[in-house]
Design an enzyme around this catalytic site. Structure first.
Site, PDB file in Angstrom:
ATOM      1  N   MET A 157       0.822  -1.204   0.000  1.00 42.21           N
ATOM      2  CA  MET A 157       0.000   0.000   0.000  1.00 42.21           C
ATOM      3  C   MET A 157       0.860   1.261   0.000  1.00 42.21           C
ATOM      4  O   MET A 157       1.811   1.379   0.771  1.00 42.21           O
ATOM      5  CB  MET A 157      -0.896  -0.026   1.242  1.00 42.21           C
ATOM      6  CG  MET A 157      -1.679   1.227   1.535  1.00 42.21           C
ATOM      7  SD  MET A 157      -2.796   1.008   2.946  1.00 42.21           S
ATOM      8  CE  MET A 157      -1.655   0.881   4.307  1.00 42.21           C
TER       9      MET A 157
ATOM     10  N   GLN B 249       0.274  -5.839   1.458  1.00 39.74           N
ATOM     11  CA  GLN B 249      -0.918  -6.315   0.747  1.00 39.74           C
ATOM     12  C   GLN B 249      -0.568  -7.033  -0.549  1.00 39.74           C
ATOM     13  O   GLN B 249      -1.346  -7.849  -1.049  1.00 39.74           O
ATOM     14  CB  GLN B 249      -1.893  -5.172   0.484  1.00 39.74           C
ATOM     15  CG  GLN B 249      -1.432  -4.143  -0.516  1.00 39.74           C
ATOM     16  CD  GLN B 249      -2.426  -2.985  -0.678  1.00 39.74           C
ATOM     17  OE1 GLN B 249      -3.212  -2.708   0.227  1.00 39.74           O
ATOM     18  NE2 GLN B 249      -2.395  -2.323  -1.816  1.00 39.74           N
TER      19      GLN B 249
ATOM     20  N   ASP C 129       5.569  -5.469  14.699  1.00 39.45           N
ATOM     21  CA  ASP C 129       4.732  -4.759  13.732  1.00 39.45           C
ATOM     22  C   ASP C 129       3.752  -3.817  14.439  1.00 39.45           C
ATOM     23  O   ASP C 129       2.980  -4.242  15.293  1.00 39.45           O
ATOM     24  CB  ASP C 129       3.955  -5.769  12.878  1.00 39.45           C
ATOM     25  CG  ASP C 129       3.546  -5.208  11.537  1.00 39.45           C
ATOM     26  OD1 ASP C 129       3.021  -4.085  11.508  1.00 39.45           O
ATOM     27  OD2 ASP C 129       3.763  -5.892  10.521  1.00 39.45           O
TER      28      ASP C 129
END
Length: 299
Positions: A34, A109, A226
């Site tokens: 993204m 993604q 993360d």
């Protein structure tokens, strides 16, 4: 002399003639995440150079969705994921250098998008799939998306919170297409136009299962610190236990695995699933880690 050579056993022939040329590495296809583009020198361009430096002669195709780099970035937010996958399948089918098979590496993604390519478009064949921070059970929040201070990220968060499963948002916001609300599982199954389909939430597409199981290896990399993906275990195909958003469960405890709707249980037992963890935030890794941990899957 020719008669003598013809009489030599094959092994002795090989010793006399010396080793033949080394087999060329399979081509590599990479798909960015993204807010990124195919050729950013700090991201996909950097990865491409790492691979080419360590595997001389390899062909690397970094996917661009759109006619320009700006379109490529915009499409990562606003072009229907199903349309993106169709476009990529057409690109791969038209590339002569991929017809013997290729490895695939998806970032964020791009990981679940390349899995959709594996499931929907078996020709040319994908050999190994390496998902680096891909969210295979989707996300239920973006604690920090690229460019945290940008109005675009704020708008995406608000839009997803208000109406991720409305038709307009599903059709036109990529991140909504892998939004997975554990408090609204029925809405997710019925209205998710991308992730619920490739995860077999509405029924079993045997072709999806057969095609995914054809992979030699399905490698999933999770970033252990993360702060962008919610929940991070989605990078290993796990997710929140249904009905709440606190407790997570690994892939092996999900109904997707237990019912083997995608063949992941069988792949796991065959040693085809590889779960790797790397210290660092989302998509933060060292060149040394990449060289020692990821490159062996490409050689």
């Amino acid at each position: 002399m020719a008669a003598l050579m013809a009489a030599l056993p094959p092994l002795l022939m090989a010793l006399c003639l010396g080793p033949g040329p080394a087999a060329a590495a399979a081509p590599l296809v990479i798909w960015h995440g993204m807010g990124d583009s195919c050729c950013n020198p700090l991201s996909m361009g950097y990865v491409r150079k790492l691979v080419e430096k360590n595997i001389p002669g390899i062909y690397v195709l970094s996917l661009r969705i759109g006619n320009t780099l700006i379109q490529d970035v915009e499409n990562s937010f606003f072009l229907n994921a199903n349309e993106q996958v169709r476009e990529v399948c057409s690109q791969l089918a038209a590339e002569p250098r991929l017809q013997g098979g290729y490895n695939a590496m998806g970032f964020s993604q791009g990981g679940q998008f390349l899995r959709a390519v594996a499931q929907r478009c078996p020709s040319p064949p994908m050999l190994n799939l390496i998902s680096i921070g891909g969210q295979h059970q989707g996300v239920y929040g973006f604690p920090r998306c690229p460019g945290e201070s940008s109005h675009l990220c704020d708008w995406i968060r608000k839009t997803l919170d208000l109406g991720a499963y409305t038709q307009a948002v599903q059709e036109h916001l990529v991140q909504a297409q892998y939004w997975h609300d554990p408090l609204k599982e029925e809405d997710y199954r019925k209205k998710s136009i991308f992730l619920a389909d490739i995860n077999q939430e509405r029924g079993i597409n045997e072709t999806y299962k057969k095609n995914l199981m054809a992979l030699k290896k399905f490698v999933m990399v999770k970033f252990l610190n993360d702060t962008m993906v919610d929940p991070p275990i989605s990078e290993w195909f796990g997710f929140y236990r249904s009905g709440q958003a606190k407790e997570t469960i690994p892939l092996q405890e999900t109904s997707l695995y237990k019912e083997d709707r995608l063949g992941l249980q069988e792949m796991d037992k065959a040693g085809k699933l590889v779960f790797l963890g790397v210290k660092g935030d989302h998509l933060h890794f060292s060149e040394e880690w990449f060289d020692t941990t990821i490159l062996p899957f490409l050689q």
